[in-house]
Design a protein around this motif. Structure first.
Motif, PDB file in Angstrom:
ATOM      1  N   SER A   1       0.896  -1.168   0.038  1.00 31.04           N
ATOM      2  CA  SER A   1       0.031  -0.182  -0.044  1.00 31.04           C
ATOM      3  C   SER A   1       0.937   1.187   0.116  1.00 31.04           C
ATOM      4  N   GLU A   2       1.989   1.221   0.739  1.00 30.65           N
ATOM      5  CA  GLU A   2       2.932   2.357   0.566  1.00 30.65           C
ATOM      6  C   GLU A   2       3.677   2.619  -0.492  1.00 30.65           C
ATOM      7  N   ASP A   3       3.459   1.896  -1.744  1.00 27.70           N
ATOM      8  CA  ASP A   3       3.899   2.130  -2.898  1.00 27.70           C
ATOM      9  C   ASP A   3       2.908   2.911  -3.826  1.00 27.70           C
ATOM     10  N   THR A   4       1.628   3.085  -3.288  1.00 25.19           N
ATOM     11  CA  THR A   4       0.785   4.130  -3.671  1.00 25.19           C
ATOM     12  C   THR A   4       1.346   5.506  -4.269  1.00 25.19           C
ATOM     13  N   ALA A   5       1.401   6.025  -5.333  1.00 28.13           N
ATOM     14  CA  ALA A   5       1.844   7.176  -5.622  1.00 28.13           C
ATOM     15  C   ALA A   5       1.764   7.570  -7.202  1.00 28.13           C
ATOM     16  N   VAL A   6       2.213   8.673  -7.495  1.00 28.48           N
ATOM     17  CA  VAL A   6       2.292   9.010  -9.164  1.00 28.48           C
ATOM     18  C   VAL A   6       3.581   8.751  -9.251  1.00 28.48           C
ATOM     19  N   TYR A   7       3.844   7.892 -10.347  1.00 33.15           N
ATOM     20  CA  TYR A   7       5.242   7.544 -10.819  1.00 33.15           C
ATOM     21  C   TYR A   7       5.784   8.053 -12.001  1.00 33.15           C
ATOM     22  N   TYR A   8       6.764   9.032 -11.839  1.00 29.99           N
ATOM     23  CA  TYR A   8       7.489   9.547 -13.138  1.00 29.99           C
ATOM     24  C   TYR A   8       8.580   9.247 -13.478  1.00 29.99           C
ATOM     25  N   CYS A   9       8.721   9.541 -14.943  1.00 26.51           N
ATOM     26  CA  CYS A   9       9.916   8.816 -15.447  1.00 26.51           C
ATOM     27  C   CYS A   9      10.855  10.132 -15.802  1.00 26.51           C
ATOM     28  N   ASN A  10      11.879   9.902 -15.867  1.00 22.65           N
ATOM     29  CA  ASN A  10      12.992  10.956 -15.821  1.00 22.65           C
ATOM     30  C   ASN A  10      14.270  10.543 -17.028  1.00 22.65           C
ATOM     31  N   ALA A  11      14.469  11.394 -17.613  1.00 20.51           N
ATOM     32  CA  ALA A  11      15.741  11.117 -18.546  1.00 20.51           C
ATOM     33  C   ALA A  11      16.825  12.379 -18.740  1.00 20.51           C
ATOM     34  N   LYS A  12      17.937  11.955 -18.297  1.00 21.06           N
ATOM     35  CA  LYS A  12      19.061  12.954 -18.009  1.00 21.06           C
ATOM     36  C   LYS A  12      20.076  12.847 -18.996  1.00 21.06           C
ATOM     37  N   THR A  13      20.700  13.669 -19.658  1.00 24.61           N
ATOM     38  CA  THR A  13      21.785  13.790 -20.414  1.00 24.61           C
ATOM     39  C   THR A  13      22.362  15.105 -20.749  1.00 24.61           C
ATOM     40  N   PHE A  14      23.544  15.332 -21.137  1.00 25.75           N
ATOM     41  CA  PHE A  14      24.026  16.707 -21.277  1.00 25.75           C
ATOM     42  C   PHE A  14      22.965  17.677 -22.282  1.00 25.75           C
ATOM     43  N   GLY A  15      22.443  18.520 -21.492  1.00 28.38           N
ATOM     44  CA  GLY A  15      21.682  19.644 -22.235  1.00 28.38           C
ATOM     45  C   GLY A  15      20.202  19.147 -21.872  1.00 28.38           C
ATOM     46  N   TYR A  16      19.958  18.211 -21.397  1.00 29.53           N
ATOM     47  CA  TYR A  16      18.383  17.771 -21.254  1.00 29.53           C
ATOM     48  C   TYR A  16      18.247  17.115 -19.720  1.00 29.53           C
ATOM     49  N   ASP A  17      17.142  17.312 -19.210  1.00 32.14           N
ATOM     50  CA  ASP A  17      16.638  16.920 -17.875  1.00 32.14           C
ATOM     51  C   ASP A  17      15.122  16.879 -18.048  1.00 32.14           C
ATOM     52  N   ILE A  18      14.479  15.886 -18.368  1.00 32.31           N
ATOM     53  CA  ILE A  18      13.192  15.637 -18.895  1.00 32.31           C
ATOM     54  C   ILE A  18      12.396  14.899 -18.053  1.00 32.31           C
ATOM     55  N   TRP A  19      11.095  15.379 -17.845  1.00 30.31           N
ATOM     56  CA  TRP A  19      10.225  14.432 -17.210  1.00 30.31           C
ATOM     57  C   TRP A  19       8.947  14.159 -17.958  1.00 30.31           C
ATOM     58  N   GLY A  20       8.477  13.128 -17.494  1.00 29.16           N
ATOM     59  CA  GLY A  20       7.006  12.573 -18.037  1.00 29.16           C
ATOM     60  C   GLY A  20       5.719  13.222 -17.291  1.00 29.16           C
ATOM     61  N   GLN A  21       4.848  12.774 -17.853  1.00 27.86           N
ATOM     62  CA  GLN A  21       3.481  13.405 -17.252  1.00 27.86           C
ATOM     63  C   GLN A  21       3.102  12.725 -15.955  1.00 27.86           C
TER      64      GLN A  21
END
Length: 115
Positions: A87-107
């Motif tokens: 139950s404690e895993d309940t949350a909104v899960y986000y994906c992230n991509a990091k590389t030079f010049g980028y730090d991007i999140w999903g919705q």
């Protein structure tokens, strides 16, 4: 324009499993470190798991042995296999991509663990 799109969230009973996917558009995936984060109501966003371009993985202590992060460079996709959910895993899960010049999140994708 680079975008991240998560899928695979939903409602699951305690002890169940889900697999989250994160598809990255554009050409940065293979040179990006990928991470899965989560944010529960009233709490700060926290790192769940991460994988480097070389395949090295690290996990939050709370999910070690239950969650597995992986990546498929041919499909520009990162995955989070979640087993033995609590139950404690309940949350909104986000994906992230990091590389030079980028730090991007999903919705984000909602994961709810409930009887």
């Amino acid at each position: 324009q680079v975008q991240l799109v998560e899928s695979g969230g939903g409602l699951v009973q305690p002890g169940g499993s889900l697999r989250l996917s994160c598809v990255v558009s554009g050409s940065i995936f293979s040179r990006s470190a990928m991470g899965w984060y989560r944010q529960a109501p009233g709490k700060a966003r926290e790192l769940v798991a991460a994988i480097t371009t070389g395949g090295s993985r690290n996990y939050a202590d709370s999910v070690k042995g239950r969650f597995t992060i992986s990546r498929d460079n041919a499909k520009n996709t990162a995955y989070l296999q979640m087993d033995s959910l609590k139950s404690e895993d309940t949350a909104v899960y986000y994906c992230n991509a990091k590389t030079f010049g980028y730090d991007i999140w999903g919705q984000g994708t909602q994961v709810t663990v409930s009887p």
